[in-house]
Design an enzyme around this catalytic site. Structure first.
Site, PDB file in Angstrom:
ATOM      1  CE  LYS A  11      -3.952  -2.278   2.208  1.00  0.00           C
ATOM      2  NZ  LYS A  11      -5.009  -2.168   3.250  1.00  0.00           N
ATOM      3  CE1 TYR A  51      -9.413  -2.950  -0.128  1.00  0.00           C
ATOM      4  CE2 TYR A  51      -8.409  -1.084  -1.238  1.00  0.00           C
ATOM      5  CZ  TYR A  51      -8.302  -2.193  -0.432  1.00  0.00           C
ATOM      6  OH  TYR A  51      -7.081  -2.563   0.079  1.00  0.00           O
ATOM      7  CG  PHE A  59     -13.328   1.186   6.557  1.00  0.00           C
ATOM      8  CD1 PHE A  59     -12.852   0.655   5.366  1.00  0.00           C
ATOM      9  CD2 PHE A  59     -13.943   0.335   7.461  1.00  0.00           C
ATOM     10  CE1 PHE A  59     -12.982  -0.693   5.073  1.00  0.00           C
ATOM     11  CE2 PHE A  59     -14.085  -1.023   7.176  1.00  0.00           C
ATOM     12  CZ  PHE A  59     -13.600  -1.535   5.978  1.00  0.00           C
ATOM     13  NE  ARG A  87      -6.538 -12.153   5.261  1.00  0.00           N
ATOM     14  CZ  ARG A  87      -7.272 -11.031   5.223  1.00  0.00           C
ATOM     15  NH1 ARG A  87      -7.319 -10.292   4.111  1.00  0.00           N
ATOM     16  NH2 ARG A  87      -7.939 -10.630   6.265  1.00  0.00           N
ATOM     17  CB  THR A  93      -7.567  -5.710   9.647  1.00  0.00           C
ATOM     18  OG1 THR A  93      -8.047  -6.859   8.941  1.00  0.00           O
ATOM     19  CG2 THR A  93      -7.877  -4.447   8.862  1.00  0.00           C
ATOM     20  NE  ARG A 104      -2.739  -5.794   6.940  1.00  0.00           N
ATOM     21  CZ  ARG A 104      -3.881  -6.328   6.550  1.00  0.00           C
ATOM     22  NH1 ARG A 104      -4.442  -7.295   7.258  1.00  0.00           N
ATOM     23  NH2 ARG A 104      -4.468  -5.925   5.441  1.00  0.00           N
ATOM     24  CG  ASN A 114      -3.768  -2.366   6.754  1.00  0.00           C
ATOM     25  OD1 ASN A 114      -3.642  -2.039   5.577  1.00  0.00           O
ATOM     26  ND2 ASN A 114      -4.785  -3.083   7.185  1.00  0.00           N
ATOM     27  CG  HIS A 117      -5.441  -6.230  -0.517  1.00  0.00           C
ATOM     28  ND1 HIS A 117      -6.699  -6.190   0.041  1.00  0.00           N
ATOM     29  CD2 HIS A 117      -5.505  -7.155  -1.522  1.00  0.00           C
ATOM     30  CE1 HIS A 117      -7.489  -7.039  -0.618  1.00  0.00           C
ATOM     31  NE2 HIS A 117      -6.787  -7.636  -1.566  1.00  0.00           N
ATOM     32  CD  GLU A 128      -8.975  -9.207  -3.866  1.00  0.00           C
ATOM     33  OE1 GLU A 128      -9.863  -8.897  -3.040  1.00  0.00           O
ATOM     34  OE2 GLU A 128      -7.801  -9.468  -3.526  1.00  0.00           O
TER      35      GLU A 128
HETATM   36  P1  IDP Z   1      -8.155  -6.850   5.393  1.00  0.00           P
HETATM   37  O1  IDP Z   1      -7.297  -5.917   4.537  1.00  0.00           O
HETATM   38  O2  IDP Z   1      -7.395  -7.347   6.603  1.00  0.00           O
HETATM   39  O3  IDP Z   1      -8.781  -7.968   4.591  1.00  0.00           O
HETATM   40  P2  IDP Z   1     -10.761  -5.550   5.365  1.00  0.00           P
HETATM   41  O4  IDP Z   1     -11.789  -5.690   6.430  1.00  0.00           O
HETATM   42  O5  IDP Z   1     -10.991  -6.279   4.075  1.00  0.00           O
HETATM   43  O6  IDP Z   1      -9.348  -5.974   6.002  1.00  0.00           O
HETATM   44  O7  IDP Z   1     -10.586  -4.000   5.079  1.00  0.00           O
HETATM   45  C1  IDP Z   1      -9.921  -3.544   3.925  1.00  0.00           C
HETATM   46  C2  IDP Z   1      -8.994  -2.432   4.328  1.00  0.00           C
HETATM   47  O8  IDP Z   1      -9.768  -1.328   4.801  1.00  0.00           O
HETATM   48  C3  IDP Z   1      -8.039  -2.730   5.485  1.00  0.00           C
HETATM   49  O9  IDP Z   1      -6.879  -3.417   5.094  1.00  0.00           O
HETATM   50  C4  IDP Z   1      -7.721  -1.330   5.980  1.00  0.00           C
HETATM   51  O10 IDP Z   1      -6.786  -0.663   5.110  1.00  0.00           O
HETATM   52  C5  IDP Z   1      -9.082  -0.651   5.839  1.00  0.00           C
HETATM   53  N1  IDP Z   1      -9.873  -0.741   7.076  1.00  0.00           N
HETATM   54  C6  IDP Z   1     -10.483  -1.838   7.579  1.00  0.00           C
HETATM   55  N2  IDP Z   1     -11.133  -1.563   8.724  1.00  0.00           N
HETATM   56  C7  IDP Z   1     -10.928  -0.246   8.947  1.00  0.00           C
HETATM   57  C8  IDP Z   1     -11.355   0.653   9.993  1.00  0.00           C
HETATM   58  O11 IDP Z   1     -12.058   0.284  10.943  1.00  0.00           O
HETATM   59  N3  IDP Z   1     -10.934   1.953   9.877  1.00  0.00           N
HETATM   60  C9  IDP Z   1     -10.169   2.393   8.834  1.00  0.00           C
HETATM   61  N4  IDP Z   1      -9.771   1.595   7.847  1.00  0.00           N
HETATM   62  C10 IDP Z   1     -10.133   0.287   7.898  1.00  0.00           C
HETATM   63 MG    MG Z   2     -10.095  -7.800   3.016  1.00  0.00          MG
END
Ligand code: IDP
Ligand code: MG
Length: 140
Positions: A11, A51, A59, A87, A93, A104, A114, A117, A128
């Protein structure tokens, strides 16, 4: 376990801090092979499309702004159980909840910024990967 492919994105927070090599080393050390890779600067519309599954989440707007705020490195990782393995290498996350030694935990700036992805299922990985790569760009 089968050999799988998964979509990974380094990212904008990772490219900004020049961390792409260190993160790639984590994948390779853990047995994942980078079989496709390119550096892109996503438009806002491209980030929104990638996304789209999160469009209803609170978010979403901030996430799409962040993902289009600087370069990313998109890549296909290949290996045994690649979706789950990636993962595990990335960690939770929210870096506050991530295990020490994960990408992370060690690199993320925040729950949003973070660093990486990774696809969350084999089915989503196929979608994807096709979003970013044509078959001739993936060399196993
Ligand atoms: P993941 O990347 O671990 O699969 P997802 O729930 O798919 O997590 O969320 C996609 C991305 O959205 C996360 O990697 C992060 O960058 C962002 N994100 C997820 N939850 C939050 C939040 O509560 N606040 C701000 N950004 C978030
Ligand atoms: Mg995800």
């Amino acid at each position: 376990m089968a050999v799988e492919r998964t979509l990974s994105i380094l990212k904008p927070d990772a490219t900004r801090r020049n961390l792409t090599g260190q993160i790639n080393a984590r994948f390779e050390t853990a047995g994942l092979r980078i079989v496709a890779q390119k550096r892109l600067w996503l438009s806002r519309a491209q980030a929104e499309a990638f996304y789209a599954v999160h469009a209803q989440r609170p978010f979403y707007n901030d996430l799409c702004a962040f993902m289009s705020s600087g370069p990313v490195v998109v890549q296909v990782l290949e290996g045994e159980d690649a979706v789950t393995r990636n993962r595990d290498i990335m960690g939770a996350t929210n870096p506050a909840n991530a295990t020490p030694g994960t990408i992370r935990k060690d690199f993320a700036e925040s729950i949003e910024a973070n660093s990486a992805h990774g696809s969350d299922s084999a089915e989503n990985a196929a979608t994807e990967i096709a979003f970013f790569f044509s078959t001739i760009e993936i060399v196993g």
